[in-house]
Design a protein around this motif. Structure first.
Motif, mmCIF file in Angstrom:
data_model
loop_
_atom_site.group_PDB
_atom_site.id
_atom_site.type_symbol
_atom_site.label_atom_id
_atom_site.label_comp_id
_atom_site.label_asym_id
_atom_site.label_seq_id
_atom_site.Cartn_x
_atom_site.Cartn_y
_atom_site.Cartn_z
ATOM 1 N N VAL A 1 -39.396 -26.471 12.366
ATOM 2 C CA VAL A 1 -39.829 -27.872 12.245
ATOM 3 C C VAL A 1 -39.401 -28.673 13.468
ATOM 4 O O VAL A 1 -40.176 -29.472 14.009
ATOM 5 C CB VAL A 1 -39.265 -28.485 10.952
ATOM 6 N N ILE B 1 -42.600 -30.288 15.482
ATOM 7 C CA ILE B 1 -42.957 -31.601 14.959
ATOM 8 C C ILE B 1 -43.498 -32.535 16.039
ATOM 9 O O ILE B 1 -44.279 -33.450 15.768
ATOM 10 C CB ILE B 1 -41.753 -32.249 14.240
ATOM 11 N N ARG C 1 -49.669 -30.016 13.390
ATOM 12 C CA ARG C 1 -49.444 -30.866 12.224
ATOM 13 C C ARG C 1 -49.510 -30.076 10.922
ATOM 14 O O ARG C 1 -48.626 -30.195 10.068
ATOM 15 C CB ARG C 1 -50.482 -31.994 12.190
ATOM 16 N N VAL D 1 -46.467 -27.680 10.409
ATOM 17 C CA VAL D 1 -45.216 -28.365 10.050
ATOM 18 C C VAL D 1 -45.216 -28.684 8.558
ATOM 19 O O VAL D 1 -44.234 -28.426 7.843
ATOM 20 C CB VAL D 1 -45.042 -29.651 10.873
ATOM 21 N N GLY E 1 -43.640 -37.803 5.689
ATOM 22 C CA GLY E 1 -43.866 -36.909 6.824
ATOM 23 C C GLY E 1 -45.335 -36.663 7.067
ATOM 24 O O GLY E 1 -45.819 -36.698 8.212
ATOM 25 N N LEU F 1 -47.615 -37.807 10.428
ATOM 26 C CA LEU F 1 -48.418 -36.851 11.195
ATOM 27 C C LEU F 1 -49.895 -37.251 11.194
ATOM 28 O O LEU F 1 -50.599 -37.045 12.187
ATOM 29 C CB LEU F 1 -48.256 -35.452 10.608
#
Length: 463
Positions: free
Chosen positions: A198, A202, A208, A211, A242, A246
């Motif tokens: 990660v 990231i 994307r 991850v 998260g 992204l």
């Protein structure tokens, strides 16, 4: 029946939502609606692509829907696609619910599943080494060579092969294998691999989905081992944040902590817009692509998928013409001359259902969705607590990518499934196998047969 596309999209989305809720209840009653079941992640993907995105687009912008319907015949096309979706979703979940799933061992000795011999250790280390090198070259660019990537028509034509470019996903199986183990030290090594992957991906512009998939893999295994149906709510919130960051970032690099904080601060104001992005606008793409399939180019009849399954694993440097079936098909299909249609379809994805439609229209969707329901139920069997550790790890690895597979083409999904199974299949070659029972052991436990006394036949009597 409907005079406005907005009204039709609203009714279709609500109907599909009701259908998904109905099947969610059926899955929940059988214990199949949980964080680590393939049925749930299929359900979640369909909810995002065919319910949340259309509803969010009604609030933000319907431009894609209007544009694609204008080019594909208008309202009748939207009504037809809605019928296709309902029949395809129904075929999948009925087959999924009716298919039994049992633990899978692939001939390996489950009593020795925690053992790692020297060849297995070398295999795990080798794949992790390849994955790390790929990360450093093509994701972080800490090591030179990433500039040699040349892709034309979704094919790697430069010095870099597809294996080299996507070898970073070789992290997934070893991570799953270590996290799913019962040994604590292996679990800590698995957690370390998650942190390394990660942290190195990231900031990458094109990582994307990987991850998010790695975080899902981590949470699925921990939730399954804790015998819970769902992870802690805090993790779900963090996963959403998260994913939102992204999505807002797009295919750009994350440069600083300040930029990260800025994206987090945008989430409340962009909440509805997160669901109406082009990344999840599968329904609008379905309108245009199905029109092209029905009226211009015709269907593929699974030829591209067969080509990828049979020859896609061979590096192009050894077999440059490995996609000969795809090339033959494209050469014999009527060409698409319209520049705008070609432009709007480039890079767009109509979901796995749209890919199935391209293979055989509505019949292709119904049949292939039923096949998917059968296969994914068998993957649930791979994740069963009584399955062998190697089989279970492959199952978890496939499941964590499922949300993305449902939003892509069938051959892309086949590539993801195949590549991520390679480390596990190599490990299977050297894993302890279950010894077959010998003839002697079977005869020792066979029940003795009773010997019947011989009775001579009676004398023949003549009259």
């Amino acid at each position: 029946m409907f005079s406005r596309i907005e009204d039709l999209v609203l009714v279709q989305s609500l109907f599909i939502l009701g259908l998904l809720v109905f099947f969610a209840i059926l899955m929940a009653r059988r214990g199949l609606f949980n964080w680590y079941s393939t049925g749930f992640w299929t359900w979640a993907a369909l909810l995002l692509y065919f319910v949340l995105n259309p509803l969010a687009s009604l609030v933000t912008s319907m431009f894609l829907y209007h544009r694609n319907l204008l080019m594909s015949g208008g309202m009748p096309r939207a009504e037809w696609v809605g019928l296709v979706l309902v029949l395809g979703i129904t075929a999948f979940f009925i087959t999924y619910l009716l298919t039994p799933a049992s633990p899978i061992h692939w001939g390996m000795d489950r009593k020795k599943q925690e053992q790692i011999n020297l060849p297995m250790l070398l295999i795990l280390g080798g794949f992790l080494g390849l994955a790390t090198l790929s990360l450093l070259i093509y994701r972080t660019r800490f090591v030179g060579g990433g500039e040699d990537v040349v892709i034309q028509g979704s094919r790697f034509v430069g010095n870099t092969t597809g294996y080299e470019y996507i070898a970073d996903t070789f992290y997934f199986f070893p991570t799953a294998y270590l996290l799913a183990s019962q040994a604590k030290w292996k679990n800590w090594l698995g957690f370390l691999l998650v942190a390394i992957y990660v942290s190195l991906t990231i900031t990458s512009a094109h990582s994307r989905f990987s991850v998010v998939s790695m975080m899902l893999l981590f949470s699925m295994i921990l939730t399954c081992k804790s015998k819970s149906a769902w992870p802690h709510p805090i993790f779900i919130v963090l996963a959403f944040i998260g994913g939102a960051v992204l999505t807002l970032r797009g295919h750009t690099t994350l440069e600083s902590t300040e930029e990260l904080i800025g994206f987090i601060q945008q989430i409340p104001s962009e909440f509805i817009g997160l669901f109406s992005t082009v990344d999840s606008a599968m329904l609008s793409s379905f309108y245009l692509e199905s029109h092209v399939r029905d009226n211009i180019t015709g269907y593929d009849y699974l030829l591209p998928l067969i080509n990828y399954l049979l020859f896609g694993f061979i590096p192009s440097r050894f077999f440059p013409q490995k996609y000969f079936l795809v090339d033959w098909l494209r050469a014999n299909q009527p060409p698409l001359y319209d520049h705008l249609t070609t432009l709007y379809l480039y890079g767009s994805k109509s979901s796995l259902l749209g890919s199935f439609y391209g293979n055989g229209g509505i019949i292709g969707v119904i049949v292939l969705m039923a096949v998917m329901g059968f296969l994914l139920r068998k993957v649930d069997g791979m994740i069963s607590k009584d399955s062998h550790l190697i089989v279970k790890s492959i199952g978890f690895t496939w499941t964590c990518f499922l949300w993305m597979i449902w939003g892509s083409h069938d051959y892309w999904g086949a590539i993801v499934v195949g590549v991520n199974a390679i480390p596990g299949l190599f490990l299977w070659l050297f894993a302890p196998k279950t010894p077959p029972p010998s003839r002697l052991s079977r005869s020792q436990y066979a029940p003795p047969q009773q010997i019947r006394p011989f009775t001579p036949p009676p004398d023949e009597v003549t009259l």
